[in-house]
Design a protein around this motif. Structure first.
Motif, short mmCIF file in Angstrom:
data_model
loop_
_atom_site.label_atom_id
_atom_site.label_comp_id
_atom_site.label_asym_id
_atom_site.label_seq_id
_atom_site.Cartn_x
_atom_site.Cartn_y
_atom_site.Cartn_z
N LEU A 145 0.80 -1.23 0.00
CA LEU A 145 0.00 0.00 0.00
C LEU A 145 0.83 1.28 0.00
O LEU A 145 0.27 2.37 -0.03
N LEU A 146 2.15 1.18 0.05
CA LEU A 146 2.99 2.38 0.07
C LEU A 146 2.66 3.31 -1.09
O LEU A 146 2.45 2.85 -2.21
N PRO A 147 2.57 4.62 -0.86
CA PRO A 147 2.85 5.32 0.41
C PRO A 147 1.61 5.49 1.28
O PRO A 147 1.58 6.35 2.14
N GLN A 148 0.58 4.70 1.05
CA GLN A 148 -0.64 4.77 1.85
C GLN A 148 -0.57 3.79 3.01
O GLN A 148 0.47 3.19 3.28
N TRP A 149 -1.72 3.59 3.67
CA TRP A 149 -1.80 2.68 4.79
C TRP A 149 -3.16 2.01 4.78
O TRP A 149 -4.02 2.32 3.95
N ARG A 150 -3.38 1.06 5.68
CA ARG A 150 -4.62 0.29 5.65
C ARG A 150 -5.84 1.16 5.91
O ARG A 150 -6.96 0.80 5.52
N GLY A 151 -5.65 2.29 6.56
CA GLY A 151 -6.78 3.18 6.83
C GLY A 151 -7.24 3.97 5.64
O GLY A 151 -8.19 4.75 5.74
N ALA A 152 -6.58 3.82 4.49
CA ALA A 152 -6.95 4.55 3.28
C ALA A 152 -7.46 3.62 2.17
O ALA A 152 -7.59 4.04 1.03
N LEU A 153 -7.77 2.37 2.50
CA LEU A 153 -8.26 1.44 1.48
C LEU A 153 -9.51 1.97 0.80
O LEU A 153 -10.45 2.42 1.46
N GLU A 154 -9.52 1.92 -0.53
CA GLU A 154 -10.69 2.36 -1.31
C GLU A 154 -10.91 1.36 -2.44
O GLU A 154 -10.58 1.61 -3.60
N PRO A 155 -11.46 0.19 -2.13
CA PRO A 155 -11.70 -0.81 -3.17
C PRO A 155 -12.66 -0.29 -4.23
O PRO A 155 -13.59 0.48 -3.93
N ALA A 156 -12.43 -0.71 -5.48
CA ALA A 156 -13.32 -0.29 -6.56
C ALA A 156 -14.75 -0.75 -6.29
O ALA A 156 -15.72 -0.06 -6.61
N SER A 157 -14.87 -1.92 -5.71
CA SER A 157 -16.19 -2.44 -5.31
C SER A 157 -16.13 -2.84 -3.85
O SER A 157 -15.50 -3.85 -3.49
N ARG A 158 -16.77 -2.07 -3.01
CA ARG A 158 -16.77 -2.42 -1.58
C ARG A 158 -17.49 -3.73 -1.35
O ARG A 158 -17.10 -4.51 -0.46
N GLN A 159 -18.52 -4.00 -2.13
CA GLN A 159 -19.23 -5.26 -1.96
C GLN A 159 -18.32 -6.44 -2.22
O GLN A 159 -18.30 -7.43 -1.46
N ALA A 160 -17.53 -6.36 -3.29
CA ALA A 160 -16.61 -7.45 -3.62
C ALA A 160 -15.54 -7.58 -2.53
O ALA A 160 -15.17 -8.71 -2.15
#
Length: 439
Positions: free
Chosen positions: A209-224
């Motif tokens: 995820l660099l340079p991000q972190w797990r708190g910034a996850l933005e999946p294209a499909s949250r349902q998936a």
């Protein structure tokens, strides 16, 4: 802390991604490591140092530190974990361990946890090593368990990594370093035999995820994403049920996903599989600025609030700093809260950035011990449900003092901190909602 510092979350210094635990080479090849050419060794050490990186915590392919991004409000760096590498630090490790022989007495918790007692615990982090036999896994788990009993702990949280391929990936999956349910059972059996209260805690690894972190996850499909994540959590819920675990943590520091509607169906499925407690661990700054409303039994916190104080600060000074931070959430008791992670580096300047797990400053054992004593006082004064110290590497012999190259957050083998933990865990505090006094 100045009033202006209480109006917004304290800034966090740049940190790096999780320190990778490399798999141990097969035994037939370990002797080869001893005769590595000096030029190779010099390259391994000199190149990372040249770019300001500690060589024993270098993440493959990463040249820049993990930092914040202004792209979204959730692109905030979070305290990231660093672990001593059991292979690179083999020179100071104990000989390979094996499971205890049949009939050997297992050290047990003196006062097993029951509802209403404080959870006096330690976070044990496990990145699996394929070269470990089942016997070695049992032996390492027994070594950890014996150490926790010696500290006076009544609880253990076993954290282990799950993976995503990118910040917008639609799936979550295990990799080689994810212990399988069968391997996890070997460790949980050891903890159960010692009478420990058990928490099972999968956590999203951040290397991809660099340079991000797990708190910034933005999946294209949250349902998936939640469908994929739920399938993994189902098997851990089944394991937690069969092993008699008390708690399953359904998510850790997933700040950008905390408002997702998919949590309801996921948690409904988990409740059908696991009769115990389902909890969620939020990040420390998020804890006091938001009301996290996930449909879980309890929201806990990975607690790393900065306290501006000199290295010589007293326990009471650190306590006051913590209380000012918590006052932003509530000014009264917090009986429904566990500090799911708490810790600080044994180094100068750590009070102001307890979550900076990458910095290697001058070792100062007193700083860490003072912080631990203060946090224990806060837990008791706020009538909290407990604390878990971050962290103990599953692979490291806790009887061995940390090396200069070890993470400053390591507390095992640091006598001042170990004494602070023992005094905390043996205190007369009876638990949330009681009038138990500080010990």
């Amino acid at each position: 802390m100045p009033a202006s510092e209480q109006e917004k979350p304290a800034p966090i210094e740049l940190v790096f991604a999780d320190g990778e635990v490399s798999p141990a080479p097969p035994r037939s090849r370990r002797g080869w490591l001893v005769v590595l050419p000096c030029t190779v060794l010099a390259t391994v050490i000199a190149v990372p140092v040249a770019v300001g990186v500690q060589p024993l915590h270098w993440t493959a392919g990463a040249l820049l530190p993990h930092g914040s991004s202004s792209a979204t409000p959730t692109a905030r760096p979070t305290p990231l974990k660093q672990f001593a590498d059991p292979v690179l630090n083999a020179a100071q490790s104990a000989p390979p361990v094996s499971s205890a022989s049949a009939g050997q007495k297992v050290p047990r918790v003196a006062k097993p946890w029951h509802a209403g007692m404080p959870q006096w615990g330690v976070q044990v982090y496990w990145e699996d090593m394929s070269t470990d036999s089942e016997s070695e896994v049992r032996g390492k788990a027994r070594r950890v368990s014996n150490y926790l009993v010696s500290l006076g702990a009544n609880s253990v949280a076993l954290s282990f990594p799950l993976y995503v391929d990118s910040i917008d990936s639609d799936s979550v999956h295990p990799e080689a370093k994810t212990p399988s349910p069968a391997r996890l059972k070997l460790a949980l059996d050891a903890f159960k035999a010692a009478g420990m209260r058990i928490t099972l805690r999968p956590i999203i690894d951040e290397r991809s995820l660099l340079p991000q972190w797990r708190g910034a996850l933005e999946p294209a499909s949250r349902q998936a994403w939640f469908t994929s994540y739920g399938k993994l959590l189902d098997q851990y819920a089944d394991l937690a049920r069969t092993e008699g675990a008390a708690t399953l943590v359904v998510g850790t520091e997933l700040v950008s996903l905390e408002n997702s509607s998919q949590w309801s169906s996921l948690l409904s499925s988990l409740h059908g599989r696991f009769p115990g407690q389902l909890t969620y661990d939020t990040n420390w700054d998020n804890f006091v600025t938001k009301d996290v409303k996930l449909p879980v039994d309890q929201v806990d916190v990975d607690a790393y609030p900065p306290v501006k104080a000199p290295d010589s600060a007293s326990v009471s000074t650190i306590v006051n700093g913590w209380q000012k931070w918590l006052d932003r959430k509530s000014t009264g008791p917090m009986s429904g809260t566990v500090l799911a992670e708490a810790g600080v580096g044994a180094q100068n300047g750590a009070f102001a950035s307890p979550g900076d797990y990458y910095r290697y400053g001058t070792v100062n054992a007193a700083v860490q011990a003072t912080w631990y004593r203060a946090v224990c006082e806060v837990v008791q004064e706020r009538k909290m449900a407990g604390v878990y110290w971050w962290s103990l590497n599953f692979h490291v012999d806790p009887r061995t003092p940390p090396a200069e190259t070890s993470s400053r957050l390591d507390f095992a083998g640091r006598p001042l901190t170990e004494q602070a933990i023992k005094q905390c865990f043996s205190s007369s505090y009876a638990g949330p909602g009681t009038a138990g006094s500080k010990g």
